[in-house]
Design an enzyme around this catalytic site. Structure first.
Site, PDB file in Angstrom:
ATOM      1  N   THR A 286       1.300  11.139   9.440  1.00 27.57           N
ATOM      2  CA  THR A 286      -0.080  10.785   9.123  1.00 27.57           C
ATOM      3  C   THR A 286      -0.882  10.497  10.393  1.00 27.57           C
ATOM      4  OG1 THR A 286      -1.432   9.018   8.150  1.00 27.57           O
ATOM      5  CG2 THR A 286       0.804   8.417   8.744  1.00 27.57           C
ATOM      6  N   ASP A 287      -2.191  10.681  10.316  1.00 29.42           N
ATOM      7  CA  ASP A 287      -3.040  10.344  11.464  1.00 29.42           C
ATOM      8  C   ASP A 287      -3.066   8.824  11.715  1.00 29.42           C
ATOM      9  OD1 ASP A 287      -4.589   9.584   9.279  1.00 29.42           O
ATOM     10  OD2 ASP A 287      -6.392  10.660   9.901  1.00 29.42           O
ATOM     11  N   GLU A 288      -2.603   8.043  10.703  1.00 31.53           N
ATOM     12  CA  GLU A 288      -2.642   6.582  10.864  1.00 31.53           C
ATOM     13  C   GLU A 288      -1.711   6.099  11.975  1.00 31.53           C
ATOM     14  OE1 GLU A 288      -2.778   4.075   7.461  1.00 31.53           O
ATOM     15  OE2 GLU A 288      -3.959   5.497   6.312  1.00 31.53           O
TER      16      GLU A 288
ATOM     17  N   TYR B 113       2.481  -0.002   6.793  1.00 34.59           N
ATOM     18  CA  TYR B 113       2.674   1.401   6.391  1.00 34.59           C
ATOM     19  C   TYR B 113       2.680   2.315   7.618  1.00 34.59           C
ATOM     20  CZ  TYR B 113       1.159   6.132   5.191  1.00 34.59           C
ATOM     21  OH  TYR B 113       1.040   7.505   5.136  1.00 34.59           O
TER      22      TYR B 113
ATOM     23  N   LYS C  96       5.633   4.698   9.341  1.00 32.49           N
ATOM     24  CA  LYS C  96       5.508   6.154   9.548  1.00 32.49           C
ATOM     25  C   LYS C  96       5.711   6.502  11.025  1.00 32.49           C
ATOM     26  CE  LYS C  96       4.508   8.961   6.903  1.00 32.49           C
ATOM     27  NZ  LYS C  96       5.372   9.798   6.016  1.00 32.49           N
TER      28      LYS C  96
ATOM     29  N   ASN D 118      -6.820  11.988   5.756  1.00 33.74           N
ATOM     30  CA  ASN D 118      -6.828  11.660   4.322  1.00 33.74           C
ATOM     31  C   ASN D 118      -6.970  12.899   3.446  1.00 33.74           C
ATOM     32  OD1 ASN D 118      -7.644   9.115   5.686  1.00 33.74           O
ATOM     33  ND2 ASN D 118      -7.738   8.388   3.582  1.00 33.74           N
TER      34      ASN D 118
ATOM     35  N   VAL E 276     -15.681  -1.658  -3.264  1.00 31.30           N
ATOM     36  CA  VAL E 276     -15.790  -1.127  -1.900  1.00 31.30           C
ATOM     37  C   VAL E 276     -15.393  -2.232  -0.930  1.00 31.30           C
ATOM     38  CG1 VAL E 276     -17.428  -0.282  -0.157  1.00 31.30           C
ATOM     39  CG2 VAL E 276     -17.560   0.564  -2.522  1.00 31.30           C
TER      40      VAL E 276
HETATM   41  P1  NAD Z   1       2.613   9.561  -2.998  1.00 33.43           P
HETATM   42  O1  NAD Z   1       2.773   8.092  -2.923  1.00 33.43           O
HETATM   43  O2  NAD Z   1       1.622  10.147  -3.943  1.00 33.43           O
HETATM   44  O3  NAD Z   1       4.018  10.232  -3.331  1.00 33.43           O
HETATM   45  C1  NAD Z   1       5.230   9.826  -2.753  1.00 33.43           C
HETATM   46  C2  NAD Z   1       6.380  10.461  -3.523  1.00 33.43           C
HETATM   47  O4  NAD Z   1       7.601  10.090  -2.869  1.00 33.43           O
HETATM   48  C3  NAD Z   1       6.480   9.992  -4.981  1.00 33.43           C
HETATM   49  O5  NAD Z   1       6.738  11.089  -5.825  1.00 33.43           O
HETATM   50  C4  NAD Z   1       7.681   9.044  -4.963  1.00 33.43           C
HETATM   51  O6  NAD Z   1       8.380   8.993  -6.197  1.00 33.43           O
HETATM   52  C5  NAD Z   1       8.525   9.657  -3.857  1.00 33.43           C
HETATM   53  N1  NAD Z   1       9.434   8.678  -3.247  1.00 33.43           N
HETATM   54  C6  NAD Z   1       9.114   7.428  -2.807  1.00 33.43           C
HETATM   55  N2  NAD Z   1      10.223   6.825  -2.337  1.00 33.43           N
HETATM   56  C7  NAD Z   1      11.236   7.709  -2.462  1.00 33.43           C
HETATM   57  C8  NAD Z   1      12.620   7.678  -2.139  1.00 33.43           C
HETATM   58  N3  NAD Z   1      13.186   6.583  -1.597  1.00 33.43           N
HETATM   59  N4  NAD Z   1      13.377   8.765  -2.380  1.00 33.43           N
HETATM   60  C9  NAD Z   1      12.830   9.872  -2.945  1.00 33.43           C
HETATM   61  N5  NAD Z   1      11.520   9.955  -3.293  1.00 33.43           N
HETATM   62  C10 NAD Z   1      10.752   8.890  -3.051  1.00 33.43           C
HETATM   63  O7  NAD Z   1       2.331  10.023  -1.509  1.00 33.43           O
HETATM   64  P2  NAD Z   1       1.361  11.183  -0.955  1.00 33.43           P
HETATM   65  O8  NAD Z   1      -0.012  10.651  -0.844  1.00 33.43           O
HETATM   66  O9  NAD Z   1       1.630  12.430  -1.711  1.00 33.43           O
HETATM   67  O10 NAD Z   1       1.940  11.318   0.521  1.00 33.43           O
HETATM   68  C11 NAD Z   1       3.052  12.196   0.782  1.00 33.43           C
HETATM   69  C12 NAD Z   1       3.386  12.116   2.259  1.00 33.43           C
HETATM   70  O11 NAD Z   1       2.263  12.502   3.041  1.00 33.43           O
HETATM   71  C13 NAD Z   1       3.742  10.709   2.719  1.00 33.43           C
HETATM   72  O12 NAD Z   1       4.798  10.823   3.645  1.00 33.43           O
HETATM   73  C14 NAD Z   1       2.487  10.198   3.408  1.00 33.43           C
HETATM   74  O13 NAD Z   1       2.814   9.297   4.427  1.00 33.43           O
HETATM   75  C15 NAD Z   1       1.923  11.494   3.970  1.00 33.43           C
HETATM   76  N6  NAD Z   1       0.450  11.558   4.121  1.00 33.43           N
HETATM   77  C16 NAD Z   1      -0.367  11.254   3.070  1.00 33.43           C
HETATM   78  C17 NAD Z   1      -1.741  11.410   3.202  1.00 33.43           C
HETATM   79  C18 NAD Z   1      -2.695  11.104   2.064  1.00 33.43           C
HETATM   80  O14 NAD Z   1      -3.903  11.142   2.276  1.00 33.43           O
HETATM   81  N7  NAD Z   1      -2.218  10.832   0.870  1.00 33.43           N
HETATM   82  C19 NAD Z   1      -2.275  11.880   4.416  1.00 33.43           C
HETATM   83  C20 NAD Z   1      -1.409  12.162   5.477  1.00 33.43           C
HETATM   84  C21 NAD Z   1      -0.038  12.016   5.305  1.00 33.43           C
HETATM   85  O1  DAU Z   2      -5.169   8.952   6.897  1.00 37.36           O
HETATM   86  C1  DAU Z   2      -4.075   9.316   6.131  1.00 37.36           C
HETATM   87  C2  DAU Z   2      -3.725   8.213   5.153  1.00 37.36           C
HETATM   88  O2  DAU Z   2      -4.735   8.211   4.150  1.00 37.36           O
HETATM   89  C3  DAU Z   2      -2.340   8.382   4.544  1.00 37.36           C
HETATM   90  O3  DAU Z   2      -1.371   8.279   5.552  1.00 37.36           O
HETATM   91  C4  DAU Z   2      -2.095   7.332   3.453  1.00 37.36           C
HETATM   92  O4  DAU Z   2      -0.847   7.582   2.814  1.00 37.36           O
HETATM   93  C5  DAU Z   2      -3.212   7.438   2.429  1.00 37.36           C
HETATM   94  O5  DAU Z   2      -3.042   6.466   1.428  1.00 37.36           O
HETATM   95  C6  DAU Z   2      -4.571   7.287   3.103  1.00 37.36           C
HETATM   96  O6  DAU Z   2      -4.735   5.933   3.619  1.00 37.36           O
HETATM   97  P1  DAU Z   2      -6.131   5.124   3.490  1.00 37.36           P
HETATM   98  O7  DAU Z   2      -5.831   3.704   3.603  1.00 37.36           O
HETATM   99  O8  DAU Z   2      -7.148   5.710   4.386  1.00 37.36           O
HETATM  100  O9  DAU Z   2      -6.517   5.553   1.970  1.00 37.36           O
HETATM  101  P2  DAU Z   2      -7.104   4.699   0.736  1.00 37.36           P
HETATM  102  O10 DAU Z   2      -7.462   5.709  -0.307  1.00 37.36           O
HETATM  103  O11 DAU Z   2      -6.225   3.574   0.361  1.00 37.36           O
HETATM  104  O12 DAU Z   2      -8.442   4.109   1.342  1.00 37.36           O
HETATM  105  C7  DAU Z   2      -9.453   4.946   1.877  1.00 37.36           C
HETATM  106  C8  DAU Z   2     -10.576   4.060   2.390  1.00 37.36           C
HETATM  107  O13 DAU Z   2     -11.218   3.447   1.270  1.00 37.36           O
HETATM  108  C9  DAU Z   2     -10.092   2.909   3.262  1.00 37.36           C
HETATM  109  O14 DAU Z   2     -11.042   2.698   4.294  1.00 37.36           O
HETATM  110  C10 DAU Z   2     -10.061   1.707   2.327  1.00 37.36           C
HETATM  111  C11 DAU Z   2     -11.177   2.015   1.342  1.00 37.36           C
HETATM  112  N1  DAU Z   2     -10.979   1.524  -0.044  1.00 37.36           N
HETATM  113  C12 DAU Z   2      -9.814   1.812  -0.678  1.00 37.36           C
HETATM  114  C13 DAU Z   2      -9.585   1.373  -1.960  1.00 37.36           C
HETATM  115  C14 DAU Z   2      -8.290   1.674  -2.667  1.00 37.36           C
HETATM  116  C15 DAU Z   2     -11.987   0.797  -0.685  1.00 37.36           C
HETATM  117  O15 DAU Z   2     -13.064   0.562  -0.106  1.00 37.36           O
HETATM  118  N2  DAU Z   2     -11.757   0.366  -1.960  1.00 37.36           N
HETATM  119  C16 DAU Z   2     -10.600   0.596  -2.631  1.00 37.36           C
HETATM  120  O16 DAU Z   2     -10.451   0.126  -3.793  1.00 37.36           O
END
Ligand code: NAD
Ligand code: DAU
Length: 339
Positions: free
Chosen positions: A125-127, A153, A157, A182, A209
């Site tokens: 992730t970019d985080e 988190y 990562k 994201n 928000v």
């Molecule tokens: P998500 O939370 O929607 O899905 C995670 C999945 O992993 C679920 O199906 C869960 O059951 C499974 N899982 C969790 N723990 C497990 C374990 N111990 N063994 C096997 N399976 C397990 O996550 P997502 O948003 O789809 O993110 C997927 C990947 O991409 C993550 O590694 C996250 O860090 C990365 N990522 C997410 C974003 C984003 O914006 N969502 C952006 C950049 C990177």
């Molecule tokens: O940048 C990649 C990451 O993006 C991934 O690695 C993470 O797995 C993914 O969850 C996401 O992280 P963020 O923290 O950026 O996503 P989230 O949707 O939780 O929040 C996006 C922005 O919105 C953040 O600045 C917090 C804000 N937010 C979030 C929630 C849930 C709110 O203002 N209100 C809310 O209720």
């Protein structure tokens, strides 16, 4: 070619399963997922009968089980999406984040080493780069930006990334890492900003928000992320990191107002709540490397992607209503009641 995808019952992993079965009809896809609160078999229902697809319920931290799967399946490529992914949950309790994101990655790396897997890809992730200041639109994350994490988190990562790089250097494991911004799109769990706001608008609930809504995220339509990973696992250079993002920066408030407008609702639903602890200010990816080396560019801009996403949520109410009517209610109550 057999690809083992972990976390394929989650948001991005699920989209990747669908993408790969569509784009590579000759490949065998094996999905390993523990089905945590974020995993949902409904996401995989459309492909469950596909003969090129197999689902195995297993936890990536379970070494014996994972080795057994590698013994039987002998995958050519492993793509690791499995993770605890929600920043807010990691602030409440980080233990499971370390277990799954770090120890789980270690088990998969050991399995790849033991069974001679041709490629291990870590979905990062970019985080891991921390954040950029607001108002400095000249600054972006490149692959050379130092690791500087903010939340438990992102720390988990980043730890996993370091482990992946260590296995490459020390054990010559053929690895690649991608760091994406994201994502949004279909099958996104409603605890995250965009699906939470869409479902709350549709239920006429307040839109929480954090802070002033000024934080900036760089939004990428999930299918563009899937295509980037497909390119990296086939043509990316072993040992390299690739940033993925498409210059679609928006403040959270802009995102929320766009959703309100698309759904013809009122901005009165917006409720400013206590900010997230350690809240990262701005993420912005410089995707020059993946463009120059692999020719990747995003194809869906935010205006188009958010319309498609809203349409999906309108057409798939059962998918998300099932989630928000279940144990997710307890989470929502706990996180937002006194915020
Ligand atoms: P998500 O939370 O929607 O899905 C995670 C999945 O992993 C679920 O199906 C869960 O059951 C499974 N899982 C969790 N723990 C497990 C374990 N111990 N063994 C096997 N399976 C397990 O996550 P997502 O948003 O789809 O993110 C997927 C990947 O991409 C993550 O590694 C996250 O860090 C990365 N990522 C997410 C974003 C984003 O914006 N969502 C952006 C950049 C990177
Ligand atoms: O940048 C990649 C990451 O993006 C991934 O690695 C993470 O797995 C993914 O969850 C996401 O992280 P963020 O923290 O950026 O996503 P989230 O949707 O939780 O929040 C996006 C922005 O919105 C953040 O600045 C917090 C804000 N937010 C979030 C929630 C849930 C709110 O203002 N209100 C809310 O209720």
């Amino acid at each position: 070619m057999k690809i083992l995808i972990t976390g394929g019952a989650g948001f991005i992993g699920g989209n990747f399963v669908h993408y790969m079965l569509k784009e590579h009809k000759e490949y065998d896809i094996v999905c390993v997922d523990a089905l945590t609160y974020a995993g949902n078999l409904e996401t995989l229902k459309p492909v469950m009968d596909n003969l090129k697809f197999k689902f195995i319920k297993a936890d990536i931290t379970d070494r014996r089980e994972i080795y057994k799967i590698f013994e039987v399946e002998n995958p050519d490529i492993v793509v690791n999406f499995a993770a605890e992914s929600h920043v807010d949950r990691s602030i409440e309790d980080s233990e499971i984040f370390l277990r799954t994101n770090v120890m789980g990655t270690q088990v998969l790396l050991d399995a790849c080493k033991k069974y001679g897997t041709r490629r291990y890809h870590q979905v990062s992730t970019d985080e891991v780069y921390g954040d950029l200041p607001l108002g400095r639109i000249d600054l972006f994350f490149t692959e050379e930006t130092p690791i500087h994490t903010s939340s438990p988190y992102s720390a988990s990562k980043a730890s996993a990334d370091l482990l992946v790089q260590a296995y490459h250097r020390t054990h010559k494991l053929p690895v690649t890492i991608s760091r994406c911004s994201n994502n949004y799109g279909p099958y996104h769990f409603p605890e995250k900003l965009i699906p939470l706001m869409i479902s709350n608008v549709l239920n006429r609930k307040p839109l929480p928000v954090y802070g002033k809504g000024e934080n900036v995220r760089d939004w990428l339509y999930v299918e563009d992320h899937c295509r980037a990973i497909d390119l990296i696992i086939h043509s990316g250079k072993v040992g390299e990191v690739y940033n993925i993002g498409g210059h679609n920066e928006r403040t959270n408030l802009e995102v929320v107002k766009t959703i309100i407008k698309e759904l013809d609702a009122s901005e009165d639903l917006i409720t400013y709540v206590t900010d997230r602890a350690g809240h990262d200010l701005r993420y912005a990816i410089d995707p020059t490397k993946i463009y120059q080396e692999l020719g990747w560019l995003p194809t869906t801009d935010f205006e188009e992607g958010i319309k498609r996403t809203i349409t999906w949520y309108l057409n798939n109410k059962k998918w998300w209503e099932h989630i928000i009517n279940g144990e997710y209610q307890t989470y929502y109550e706990k996180m937002y009641k006194d915020r």
